[in-house]
Design a protein around this motif. Structure first.
Motif, PDB file in Angstrom:
ATOM      1  N   TRP A 292      56.482  47.483  69.807  1.00  0.00           N
ATOM      2  CA  TRP A 292      55.657  46.753  68.849  1.00  0.00           C
ATOM      3  C   TRP A 292      56.389  46.482  67.542  1.00  0.00           C
ATOM      4  O   TRP A 292      56.191  45.448  66.906  1.00  0.00           O
ATOM      5  N   ARG A 293      57.247  47.378  67.105  1.00  0.00           N
ATOM      6  CA  ARG A 293      57.975  47.151  65.857  1.00  0.00           C
ATOM      7  C   ARG A 293      58.769  45.852  65.924  1.00  0.00           C
ATOM      8  O   ARG A 293      58.786  45.068  64.966  1.00  0.00           O
ATOM      9  N   ASN A 294      59.420  45.618  67.045  1.00  0.00           N
ATOM     10  CA  ASN A 294      60.184  44.376  67.191  1.00  0.00           C
ATOM     11  C   ASN A 294      59.273  43.160  67.290  1.00  0.00           C
ATOM     12  O   ASN A 294      59.586  42.094  66.760  1.00  0.00           O
ATOM     13  N   ILE A 295      58.121  43.303  67.960  1.00  0.00           N
ATOM     14  CA  ILE A 295      57.157  42.205  68.032  1.00  0.00           C
ATOM     15  C   ILE A 295      56.657  41.857  66.637  1.00  0.00           C
ATOM     16  O   ILE A 295      56.546  40.670  66.273  1.00  0.00           O
ATOM     17  N   LEU A 296      56.372  42.873  65.834  1.00  0.00           N
ATOM     18  CA  LEU A 296      55.872  42.650  64.481  1.00  0.00           C
ATOM     19  C   LEU A 296      56.892  41.923  63.613  1.00  0.00           C
ATOM     20  O   LEU A 296      56.578  40.937  62.935  1.00  0.00           O
ATOM     21  N   VAL A 297      58.128  42.405  63.616  1.00  0.00           N
ATOM     22  CA  VAL A 297      59.125  41.797  62.745  1.00  0.00           C
ATOM     23  C   VAL A 297      59.494  40.404  63.235  1.00  0.00           C
ATOM     24  O   VAL A 297      59.808  39.510  62.435  1.00  0.00           O
ATOM     25  N   ASP A 298      59.430  40.168  64.547  1.00  0.00           N
ATOM     26  CA  ASP A 298      59.631  38.806  65.066  1.00  0.00           C
ATOM     27  C   ASP A 298      58.587  37.863  64.485  1.00  0.00           C
ATOM     28  O   ASP A 298      58.899  36.724  64.112  1.00  0.00           O
ATOM     29  N   GLU A 299      57.348  38.322  64.415  1.00  0.00           N
ATOM     30  CA  GLU A 299      56.268  37.496  63.869  1.00  0.00           C
ATOM     31  C   GLU A 299      56.449  37.285  62.370  1.00  0.00           C
ATOM     32  O   GLU A 299      56.212  36.181  61.860  1.00  0.00           O
ATOM     33  N   PHE A 300      56.886  38.306  61.642  1.00  0.00           N
ATOM     34  CA  PHE A 300      57.168  38.147  60.220  1.00  0.00           C
ATOM     35  C   PHE A 300      58.245  37.081  60.007  1.00  0.00           C
ATOM     36  O   PHE A 300      58.152  36.256  59.093  1.00  0.00           O
ATOM     37  N   GLU A 301      59.272  37.121  60.844  1.00  0.00           N
ATOM     38  CA  GLU A 301      60.372  36.167  60.716  1.00  0.00           C
ATOM     39  C   GLU A 301      59.908  34.749  61.048  1.00  0.00           C
ATOM     40  O   GLU A 301      60.305  33.790  60.369  1.00  0.00           O
ATOM     41  N   ARG A 302      59.078  34.611  62.089  1.00  0.00           N
ATOM     42  CA  ARG A 302      58.560  33.291  62.450  1.00  0.00           C
ATOM     43  C   ARG A 302      57.704  32.718  61.324  1.00  0.00           C
ATOM     44  O   ARG A 302      57.811  31.526  61.000  1.00  0.00           O
ATOM     45  N   ARG A 303      56.877  33.562  60.744  1.00  0.00           N
ATOM     46  CA  ARG A 303      56.019  33.097  59.650  1.00  0.00           C
ATOM     47  C   ARG A 303      56.858  32.593  58.484  1.00  0.00           C
ATOM     48  O   ARG A 303      56.593  31.522  57.920  1.00  0.00           O
ATOM     49  N   LEU A 304      57.879  33.345  58.115  1.00  0.00           N
ATOM     50  CA  LEU A 304      58.719  32.952  57.000  1.00  0.00           C
ATOM     51  C   LEU A 304      59.467  31.654  57.307  1.00  0.00           C
ATOM     52  O   LEU A 304      59.582  30.768  56.450  1.00  0.00           O
ATOM     53  N   ALA A 305      59.960  31.524  58.543  1.00  0.00           N
ATOM     54  CA  ALA A 305      60.731  30.335  58.919  1.00  0.00           C
ATOM     55  C   ALA A 305      59.865  29.084  58.976  1.00  0.00           C
ATOM     56  O   ALA A 305      60.323  27.994  58.622  1.00  0.00           O
ATOM     57  N   THR A 306      58.623  29.222  59.418  1.00  0.00           N
ATOM     58  CA  THR A 306      57.769  28.047  59.613  1.00  0.00           C
ATOM     59  C   THR A 306      56.952  27.678  58.387  1.00  0.00           C
ATOM     60  O   THR A 306      56.640  26.507  58.170  1.00  0.00           O
ATOM     61  N   THR A 307      56.579  28.671  57.575  1.00  0.00           N
ATOM     62  CA  THR A 307      55.715  28.393  56.420  1.00  0.00           C
ATOM     63  C   THR A 307      56.397  28.642  55.082  1.00  0.00           C
ATOM     64  O   THR A 307      55.905  28.183  54.049  1.00  0.00           O
ATOM     65  N   GLY A 308      57.483  29.376  55.099  1.00  0.00           N
ATOM     66  CA  GLY A 308      58.146  29.732  53.860  1.00  0.00           C
ATOM     67  C   GLY A 308      57.448  30.848  53.109  1.00  0.00           C
ATOM     68  O   GLY A 308      57.841  31.204  51.994  1.00  0.00           O
ATOM     69  N   ALA A 309      56.393  31.396  53.716  1.00  0.00           N
ATOM     70  CA  ALA A 309      55.594  32.442  53.057  1.00  0.00           C
ATOM     71  C   ALA A 309      55.813  33.794  53.720  1.00  0.00           C
ATOM     72  O   ALA A 309      55.996  33.888  54.932  1.00  0.00           O
ATOM     73  N   ARG A 310      55.767  34.820  52.917  1.00  0.00           N
ATOM     74  CA  ARG A 310      55.840  36.192  53.425  1.00  0.00           C
ATOM     75  C   ARG A 310      54.425  36.731  53.522  1.00  0.00           C
ATOM     76  O   ARG A 310      53.591  36.446  52.675  1.00  0.00           O
ATOM     77  N   GLY A 311      54.177  37.523  54.553  1.00  0.00           N
ATOM     78  CA  GLY A 311      52.814  37.957  54.830  1.00  0.00           C
ATOM     79  C   GLY A 311      52.290  39.044  53.910  1.00  0.00           C
ATOM     80  O   GLY A 311      51.083  39.170  53.707  1.00  0.00           O
ATOM     81  N   HIS A 312      53.166  39.847  53.342  1.00  0.00           N
ATOM     82  CA  HIS A 312      52.758  40.974  52.510  1.00  0.00           C
ATOM     83  C   HIS A 312      53.593  41.006  51.240  1.00  0.00           C
ATOM     84  O   HIS A 312      54.701  40.484  51.193  1.00  0.00           O
ATOM     85  N   ARG A 313      53.046  41.664  50.218  1.00  0.00           N
ATOM     86  CA  ARG A 313      53.756  41.760  48.945  1.00  0.00           C
ATOM     87  C   ARG A 313      53.610  43.161  48.358  1.00  0.00           C
ATOM     88  O   ARG A 313      52.752  43.946  48.764  1.00  0.00           O
TER      89      ARG A 313
END
Length: 350
Positions: free
Chosen positions: A119-140
Motif C-alpha cells: 500500500w505504501r507504494n500505491i499511495l505514493v504512486d497516487e500522490f505522484e499522479r496527482r502532482l503530475a496531472t494537477t500540479g497540486a499536492r494533497g497534503h500540507r
C-alpha cells in the motif's frame, strides 16, 4: 450483480489495488461476497429503491443488508443515497474503526502486511499522479502553535486562521479526537495514540455511537492535546486546501500513511506541501546542542562550523525545511524562530 471468486478481485481493483492478493485477503476478512458485490454496484449514489429495482431483489431485504454495511463502515450515506467508498484510504478510515474487538487480532495483521509491502507504494504512486496531472499536492504542513508564539517578527494578522491550530479550534463548533489508525494498526511507535483532531467534521456523524474512540473535546482540552502533540514532535498535517472543517493529523515519520510512503521513495520534499513559514537560526545564540537536529524529521537541519567559530552550530537547509516549527520552541537558547516566506495563495482554495 458480480458473484463468485472474482468479486473480491474486482472490488480490489475498483478501490485502487488491482492484482493485490494481500488486499483481497483484507476484503475477504471484512466483507462478505454478497457485500462485495453490492459495493461494486454502489460506485455512484443510489437509493435502496433504485438499487433493489436494478438488481431485481426485495427492497426490504436489501435495506437490511445496507444497514449492516453502514454499521460496518463500508457504505457511506450522502444526500443522493448510498455509496461505496471511492478508494482504499476512505475504506480504511471509515471501516477499520468499527471492526469488532474479537476480529481485530485477525484483521489488523492483514492491513499491516498490505501497508508495509504494497500500500505504501500505491499511495505514493497516487500522490505522484496527482502532482503530475494537477500540479497540486494533497497534503500540507501546518506550523506548530508554539513556534508561532516564538516568532515576534510575524504579525498576528499575517497568520491565516486555517494554518493555525489555535485559531481553528477557537472557530470550531464541534471538536472531537480519535485514535490514529496508523499507530493503532501498525504499532510501530510510541507517539501519542489519540492524536487525530476533527473540527466540525460531519463525516464522523455517521459513526456516532459506533466508534468507541470518538471523544468530544472542549476547546481547553483540544488546546491541551495540541500542545501535547507538538511537545512530542508530531507534525500537523491537514489536506492541502482552505477548509473550515475536517481532520488534522498529527504525524510521525514512523507509520503515518501520508508521509511514511513519501519518505520511502525519498519524495517527501516534493510531494508534501510546506507551510508558509521557514525556520531561522540565530548563530550568535546557538550553542550547538543539536536538539533541533534531533527534532527535525525532514532532514532540514545540519551541523556546520561557521567561519571563525570553534564549535559546530545548527544550519537550516532551506530547501528541506517544511516550516513545521517543532524544532523552534525546544531550542534551549531561544536561538530559533519562524519567518513568513510564502503568500496566502500558497494554500489552494480546494
Amino acid at each position: 450483480m458480480t458473484q463468485g471468486n472474482d468479486v473480491y478481485g474486482k472490488l480490489s481493483e475498483r478501490l485502487g489495488a488491482p492484482g493485490s492478493a494481500r488486499f483481497v485477503k483484507v476484503l475477504q476478512a471484512m466483507v462478505t461476497a454478497d457485500e462485495a458485490g453490492l459495493l461494486l454496484e454502489l460506485q455512484k449514489p443510489s437509493s435502496c429503491k433504485d438499487l433493489a429495482s436494478r438488481l431485481s431483489i426485495s427492497e426490504n431485504s436489501l435495506q437490511t443488508k445496507l444497514d449492516a454495511m453502514k454499521a460496518k463502515g463500508i457504505v457511506n450515506v450522502v444526500a443522493q443515497g448510498n455509496i461505496g467508498h471511492r478508494n482504499i484510504v476512505m475504506f480504511h478510515h471509515m471501516a477499520h474503526s468499527v471492526i469488532p474487538e474479537e476480529l481485530k487480532h485477525r484483521i489488523y495483521p492483514l492491513w499491516e502486511d498490505f501497508f508495509w509491502n504494497e500500500w505504501r507504494n500505491i499511495l505514493v504512486d497516487e500522490f505522484e499522479r496527482r502532482l503530475a496531472t494537477t500540479g497540486a499536492r494533497g497534503h500540507r504542513v501546518m506550523p506548530a502553535s508554539k513556534a508561532l508564539d516564538l516568532s515576534p517578527n510575524i504579525r498576528p494578522e499575517e497568520i491565516l486562521w486555517y494554518e493555525d491550530m489555535r485559531q481553528m479550534i477557537a472557530r470550531g463548533k464541534n471538536i472531537t479526537s480519535t485514535a490514529c489508525g496508523c499507530r493503532v494498526i501498525w504499532g510501530k511507535c510510541d507517539a501519542t495514540l489519540h492524536a487525530c483532531v476533527h473540527i466540525d467534521n460531519t463525516r464522523l456523524e455517521s459513526l456516532a455511537g459506533k466508534r468507541s474512540d470518538i471523544k468530544e473535546l472542549s476547546k481547553e482540552a483540544a488546546l491541551a492535546l495540541n500542545d501535547a502533540t507538538e511537545e512530542k514532535g508530531l507534525v500537523h498535517i491537514p489536506l492541502n486546501i482552505i477548509h473550515a472543517e475536517g481532520t488534522i493529523c498529527n504525524c510521525c515519520e514512523d507509520c503515518c500513511m501520508v508521509i511514511n510512503p513519501m519518505f520511502l521513495r525519498g519524495r517527501v520534499h516534493e510531494l508534501l506541501s510546506p507551510s508558509r513559514y521557514r525556520a531561522v537560526i540565530d548563530e550568535t545564540k546557538c550553542e550547538g546542542c543539536q536538539t533541533c537536529v534531533d527534532r527535525c524529521i525532514f532532514d532540514g537541519i545540519e551541523m556546520r562550523k561557521p567561519a571563525g567559530s570553534k564549535k559546530m552550530k545548527a544550519y537550516i537547509i532551506n530547501e528541506h525545511c517544511m516550516g513545521c516549527g517543532v524544532c523552534v520552541f525546544k531550542c534551549p537558547n531561544q536561538a530559533m524562530h519562524l519567518e513568513l516566506i510564502r503568500p496566502p495563495d500558497h494554500i489552494p482554495e480546494g
